[in-house]
Design an enzyme around this catalytic site. Structure first.
Site, PDB file in Angstrom:
ATOM      1  N   GLU A 244       9.274  19.777   1.413  1.00 47.60           N
ATOM      2  CA  GLU A 244       9.932  18.493   1.226  1.00 47.60           C
ATOM      3  C   GLU A 244      11.397  18.630   1.653  1.00 47.60           C
ATOM      4  OE1 GLU A 244       9.948  16.887  -2.749  1.00 47.60           O
ATOM      5  OE2 GLU A 244      10.692  14.961  -2.055  1.00 47.60           O
TER       6      GLU A 244
ATOM      7  N   GLY B  71      16.248  22.723  -7.239  1.00 47.83           N
ATOM      8  CA  GLY B  71      15.870  23.313  -8.515  1.00 47.83           C
ATOM      9  C   GLY B  71      14.428  23.802  -8.500  1.00 47.83           C
TER      10      GLY B  71
ATOM     11  N   MET C  87      10.107  22.622  -6.849  1.00 51.08           N
ATOM     12  CA  MET C  87       9.318  21.772  -5.952  1.00 51.08           C
ATOM     13  C   MET C  87       7.869  21.683  -6.412  1.00 51.08           C
ATOM     14  SD  MET C  87       9.187  19.907  -3.309  1.00 51.08           S
ATOM     15  CE  MET C  87       7.664  19.100  -2.826  1.00 51.08           C
ATOM     16  N   GLU C  88       7.368  20.453  -6.393  1.00 49.27           N
ATOM     17  CA  GLU C  88       6.077  20.128  -7.005  1.00 49.27           C
ATOM     18  C   GLU C  88       4.853  20.304  -6.104  1.00 49.27           C
ATOM     19  OE1 GLU C  88       8.479  17.883  -6.081  1.00 49.27           O
ATOM     20  OE2 GLU C  88       7.585  16.007  -5.382  1.00 49.27           O
TER      21      GLU C  88
ATOM     22  N   GLU D  95       8.325  18.830 -12.659  1.00 53.15           N
ATOM     23  CA  GLU D  95       7.449  19.160 -11.527  1.00 53.15           C
ATOM     24  C   GLU D  95       5.981  18.963 -11.907  1.00 53.15           C
ATOM     25  OE1 GLU D  95       9.155  19.163  -9.040  1.00 53.15           O
ATOM     26  OE2 GLU D  95      11.091  19.827  -9.814  1.00 53.15           O
TER      27      GLU D  95
ATOM     28  N   HIS E  19       5.042  15.302 -11.662  1.00 50.25           N
ATOM     29  CA  HIS E  19       4.851  14.843 -10.287  1.00 50.25           C
ATOM     30  C   HIS E  19       3.382  14.892  -9.866  1.00 50.25           C
ATOM     31  CE1 HIS E  19       8.637  13.782  -8.528  1.00 50.25           C
ATOM     32  NE2 HIS E  19       9.194  14.978  -8.627  1.00 50.25           N
TER      33      HIS E  19
ATOM     34  N   GLU F 164      10.773  10.077  -7.664  1.00 47.98           N
ATOM     35  CA  GLU F 164      11.815  10.836  -8.355  1.00 47.98           C
ATOM     36  C   GLU F 164      12.400  10.086  -9.558  1.00 47.98           C
ATOM     37  OE1 GLU F 164      12.007  13.815  -8.075  1.00 47.98           O
ATOM     38  OE2 GLU F 164      11.213  14.290  -6.088  1.00 47.98           O
TER      39      GLU F 164
HETATM   40  N1  BES Z   1      10.804  17.071  -5.190  1.00 46.65           N
HETATM   41  C1  BES Z   1      11.973  17.636  -5.771  1.00 46.65           C
HETATM   42  C2  BES Z   1      12.478  18.851  -5.087  1.00 46.65           C
HETATM   43  C3  BES Z   1      13.067  18.659  -3.724  1.00 46.65           C
HETATM   44  C4  BES Z   1      14.016  17.743  -3.489  1.00 46.65           C
HETATM   45  C5  BES Z   1      12.702  19.453  -2.703  1.00 46.65           C
HETATM   46  C6  BES Z   1      14.552  17.604  -2.227  1.00 46.65           C
HETATM   47  C7  BES Z   1      13.244  19.299  -1.446  1.00 46.65           C
HETATM   48  C8  BES Z   1      14.170  18.374  -1.206  1.00 46.65           C
HETATM   49  C9  BES Z   1      11.726  18.031  -7.219  1.00 46.65           C
HETATM   50  O1  BES Z   1      10.724  17.337  -7.855  1.00 46.65           O
HETATM   51  C10 BES Z   1      12.982  17.722  -7.962  1.00 46.65           C
HETATM   52  O2  BES Z   1      13.287  16.587  -8.104  1.00 46.65           O
HETATM   53  N2  BES Z   1      13.692  18.744  -8.401  1.00 46.65           N
HETATM   54  C11 BES Z   1      14.974  18.624  -9.027  1.00 46.65           C
HETATM   55  C12 BES Z   1      14.926  18.970 -10.478  1.00 46.65           C
HETATM   56  C13 BES Z   1      14.392  17.885 -11.336  1.00 46.65           C
HETATM   57  C14 BES Z   1      14.261  18.344 -12.763  1.00 46.65           C
HETATM   58  C15 BES Z   1      15.212  16.631 -11.296  1.00 46.65           C
HETATM   59  C16 BES Z   1      15.867  19.577  -8.304  1.00 46.65           C
HETATM   60  O3  BES Z   1      15.369  20.382  -7.534  1.00 46.65           O
HETATM   61  O4  BES Z   1      17.080  19.513  -8.505  1.00 46.65           O
HETATM   62 ZN    ZN Z   2      11.254  15.478  -8.553  1.00 48.78          ZN
END
Ligand code: BES
Ligand code: ZN
Length: 866
Positions: A127, A266, A268-269, A303, A306, A325
């Site tokens: 992603e 942080g 990835m799902e 995650e 998701h 999100e």
């Molecule tokens: N899908 C995102 C991770 C992501 C975002 C991967 C953008 C690549 C590009 C994941 O679900 C996410 O939102 N992660 C957050 C933490 C969450 C607890 C809000 C993150 O990685 O900061």
């Molecule tokens: Zn997310």
């Protein structure tokens, strides 16, 4: 000077469905030192939903083509075009099979998108658009395919070969082995994942509500095996919670999480195979702070959630990112509220929104929750998409009520299961179930900016009236703003702080739904009251009301709403700090005025120590600075230091007794114990700010015999930030003790980079030269540059700007996504006083001239704003 790259803008209004669909993908990933060969077989079918075309575009970045074959016939060079990241094939039949064989070089991948290496293991991040760095594919979320993946690698060095779904076959060939994984659920390629490494595993299982057993496997480096228990417990809690709260069960037989040290975000799902930044999954009381434990719990849950809000139902295009999100953040917030103190959780969430998303809305990066256009999608994983998006879902939850909201989400998940949909589809479900007209509400998705809600009150005879005026300031590219639907939950408190009846039914709390620019509401109330407004932070707006100090004291002391109490405290602090910044007050006088109110909070700290700590924490220098234009960071810093010092003195007996009496004798990790540690660290900080002679002794004692990292780091921070005797030695000891623990060393770096004051720039310069500093590890880079960016008195100096911009260019050459995120720290450029602004602007321009497209989008926006 010309910019290095021409900016390409993608627009929501240009959305077209793909000409072809990919029903299934067979991937073969052959991992060898230096070069990985990826063979993919795509089953293509003309999209019945698209205009008929025999041309299809596939994305591919940096792929070295070994061969391409269509329906078994090898394509010669003239029979396809591969340029600018796009492979174009024409003359395609109704159905076709495309086989591509490409080479990639994961070892050289420092951008950490696609397939890359982290501490000797291979892993992926797809992603938003990483999959195109692995193979040719329509890299867009509305193409859902069944994946079957074979991973091949050396047996000894990579005994573990993982991908999405279930393992269906495996075998050996000499020194090498392979495993084939099948994912039965069609998914967009951004959810693809692969891992090859030598990892330790914590295994457990979960029986779903319908009685299916799911294997839970958490993987990390062998040395970190003892840090996986908390994530495992969190995962099981999250799985149960989603069954109970949303009726959603997990759908595969295996759920895996892999911890990696190099990660841009942080976590990835990826379907069935989450990949996590070590910072969001590893936890042990000796190495992880209480805040770290809570972060792990919420990220693991996020995650996991998701799997339904994102994977089973995904986004049609990246403009709809908040569909998954924003909704999933709302879900993880509600989960954390249920697992911990709901009031504290809400205040923390609001604090984060107000102090980080609101400034984004007021700066050059402001954009709607559903943007209309972007250049690099990676730059749109913003606080607006996430946190404001979550608030928009929360408003719908409250507008419908828990029961209808659940019916609406049931409808949403059932109707759109296996599909790629839009934010409008989500709101449609809310509308259908409730019968409410959500037309005006949808503006929350398309209109950028934070509404300002100005409220005035009037008492006349037996009637109390409140007038609400809403107005949203212009944002870049969006000058005309329409009124929004704003739910305002409120109560009116009498002198004793009790809510009075708002009508003749005896109602004591109500929700007003504002829809117009100006509205007045009357209440049959004759006595003097204090309005408790926007309870629970019922809408993401800036609330302006001319509270008197005694009214704020009433709210702080008596309001039963956690948010309103906190907000009252913030208003009191800001008023005092503003007077100091503008030279209209004396710190000692301000502290004396605040003292009695704060004393009450301290006296009641036994009820909820974490809440007391939140109420007693001053706003940050950054938040204070945002209230003053032009921004003079030194004046802000001075005012902040003065008030903190004066409060440290005015309440020194209280701080001393909190510092000493909250000491625990044995380690506990429950919410109560965590709240006490938080309050204790805060008290010690105030004690030191007031230059109390006992502060250093207490801090050193705590530092030397800590029960957990929260104590150890809290003590270290107090010693270092207040430059107490023993600080240097403590830093040395800490580094020696924890040199093998990367996540702890990140804290060591960041404690030093966040010491308020100009001289910190020199320490930051030294930290960047430290042998343990590594430009290729995002966590380490953030621990220094992120901390500096949040430290305005150090950041906003000639040396700070020079160091920051130099570092930015260095990061950009390795990892453009991280550079762009860090580049956002310059977003307050236009608010700086002219001398600083000129100096910083010149340096930023210099970086922008050579910047990656990611960084350039951010810097150009910042430089273009005045
Ligand atoms: N899908 C995102 C991770 C992501 C975002 C991967 C953008 C690549 C590009 C994941 O679900 C996410 O939102 N992660 C957050 C933490 C969450 C607890 C809000 C993150 O990685 O900061
Ligand atoms: Zn997310």
């Amino acid at each position: 000077m010309e910019t290095a790259h021409a900016a390409v803008t993608t627009r929501l209004s240009d959305y077209q469905p793909p000409a072809y669909l990919v029903d299934s993908v067979n991937l073969d990933v052959d991992i060898r030192d230096g070069v990985t060969t990826v063979t993919s077989e795509l089953a293509l079918r003309r999209n019945p939903e698209a205009a008929v075309s025999d041309t299809m575009s596939f994305n591919g970045e940096g792929l070295v083509i070994r061969s391409l074959a269509l329906d078994g016939k090898v394509l010669e060079e003239g029979e396809y075009r591969y340029e600018n990241g796009e492979l174009l094939l024409s003359g395609l039949p109704e159905q076709a099979t495309l086989i591509s064989v490409v080479d990639i070089e994961p070892e050289k991948n420092t951008a950490l998108e696609g397939l890359y290496m982290s501490n000797g293991m291979y892993c992926t991040q797809c992603e938003a658009q990483g999959f195109r760095h692995i193979t040719f594919f329509p890299d867009r979320p509305d193409v859902l395919s069944r994946f079957c993946t074979t991973v091949r690698a050396d047996k000894k060095r990579y005994p573990l070969l993982l991908s999405n779904g279930n393992p269906v076959e495996q075998g050996e060939e000499g020194e090498r082995h392979w495993v084939t994984w099948e994912d039965p659920f069609p998914k967009p390629c951004y959810l693809f994942a692969l891992v090859a490494g030598n990892l330790a595993c914590l295994e457990d299982s979960f029986v779903t509500a319908s009685g299916r057993e799911v294997a839970l496997r958490l993987y990390a480096e062998h040395r970190d095996l003892d840090k996986l228990d908390h994530a495992m417990a969190s995962l099981k809690h999250a799985m149960r919670w989603d069954e109970q709260t949303y009726g959603r069960e997990y759908d595969l037989d295996i759920y895996m999480i892999v911890a990696v040290s190099h990660f841009n975000m942080g976590a990835m799902e990826n379907k069935g195979l989450n990949i996590f930044n070590t910072s969001c999954v590893l936890a042990h009381p000796a190495t992880t702070t209480d805040a770290g434990f809570q972060r792990v719990e919420s990220v693991v849950a996020h995650e996991y959630f998701h799997n339904w809000s994102g994977n089973r139902v995904t986004c049609r295009d990246w403009f709809q990112l908040s569909l998954k999100e924003g909704f999933t953040v709302f879900r993880d917030q509600m989960f954390s509220a249920d697992m911990n103190s709901a009031a504290v959780q809400r205040v923390n969430d609001v604090d984060f929104l107000v102090n980080h998303q609101f400034p984004e809305d007021q700066g050059p990066m402001a954009h709607p929750v559903r943007p209309a256009e972007y250049q690099k999608i990676d730059n749109f994983y913003t606080l607006t998409i996430y946190e404001k998006g979550a608030e928009i879902v929360r408003m719908q939850y409250h507008l419908l009520g828990a029961e209808s909201f659940r019916k609406a989400t049931d409808l949403y998940f059932d109707r759109f299961d296996g599909q790629a949909v839009t934010c409008d589809d989500f709101v449609d479900c809310m509308e259908e179930v409730s019968g409410m007209d959500m037309g005006q509400f949808r503006r929350w998705y398309s209109q950028a900016g934070t509404p300002i809600l100005s409220v005035t009150s009037e008492q006349s005879g037996d009637t109390y009236s409140l007038t609400f005026r809403q107005q949203t300031p212009p944002t870049p590219g969006q000058s005309d703003k329409q009124p929004l639907v704003i739910p305002v939950r409120l109560a009116l408190l009498d002198k004793a702080g009790e809510p009075v009846a708002l009508d003749d039914t005896g109602l004591r709390e109500t929700v007003l739904i504002l829809r117009e620019q100006e509205q007045t509401f009357q209440f049959p109330v004759g006595q003097t009251v204090t309005p408790s407004l926007l309870r629970g932070f019922s809408a993401p707006v800036v609330l302006e009301f001319d509270y008197r100090a005694d009214q704020l004291a009433t709210l702080l002391a008596h309001d039963t709403d956690g948010y309103c109490r906190w907000s009252a405290a913030q208003r009191l602090y800001f008023a005092a700090l503003d007077r100091l910044v503008t030279g209209h007050g004396k710190a000692e006088d301000e502290a004396l005025k605040l003292a009695p109110v704060l004393e009450q909070v301290i006296e009641r700290a036994g009820e909820d120590a974490a809440q007391a700590a939140l109420l007693l924490t001053l706003p940050t220098e950054v938040a204070l600075g945002d209230r003053h234009t032009p921004l003079d960071p030194s004046a802000i810093h001075a005012a902040h230091q003065q008030l903190k010092r004066a409060l440290g003195r005015a309440l020194q007996a209280q701080w001393l007794s909190l510092s000493e009496n909250l000491l625990a004798t044995e380690l506990q990790m429950d919410g109560v114990a965590m709240g006490r540690r938080q309050l204790r660290n805060l008290a010690l900080d105030y004690l030191a700010a007031g230059e109390h002679k006992e502060a250093a002794r207490i801090a050193v004692e705590l530092f030397e015999l800590p029960l957990c990292m929260t104590e150890e780091l809290g003590a270290l921070r107090v010693l270092v930030h207040h430059r107490l005797p023993g600080a240097e030695l403590a830093l040395k000891q800490f580094a020696e003790k924890w040199k093998e623990e990367a996540l702890v060393m990140d804290q060591w770096f960041s404690v030093q980079a966040s010491v308020p004051g100009e001289t910190t720039v020199e320490s930051v310069a030294a930290l960047l030269e430290h042998p343990a500093f590594d430009w290729k590890v995002p966590n380490r880079v953030r621990s220094v540059l992120g901390a500096l960016a949040g430290n305005p008195s150090a950041f906003n100096t000639d040396e700070g700007y020079a160091l920051f911009t130099r570092a930015l260019a260095t990061v950009d050459a390795l990892n453009p996504q991280i550079a762009a995120r860090i580049g956002n720290a310059a977003a307050r450029l236009h608010k700086l006083e002219s001398g600083r602004q000129r100096a910083f602007r010149t340096l930023l321009q210099g970086v922008n001239d050579k910047a990656s497209p990611n960084l350039s989008e951010v810097l150009s926006r910042i430089l273009g704003s005045r």
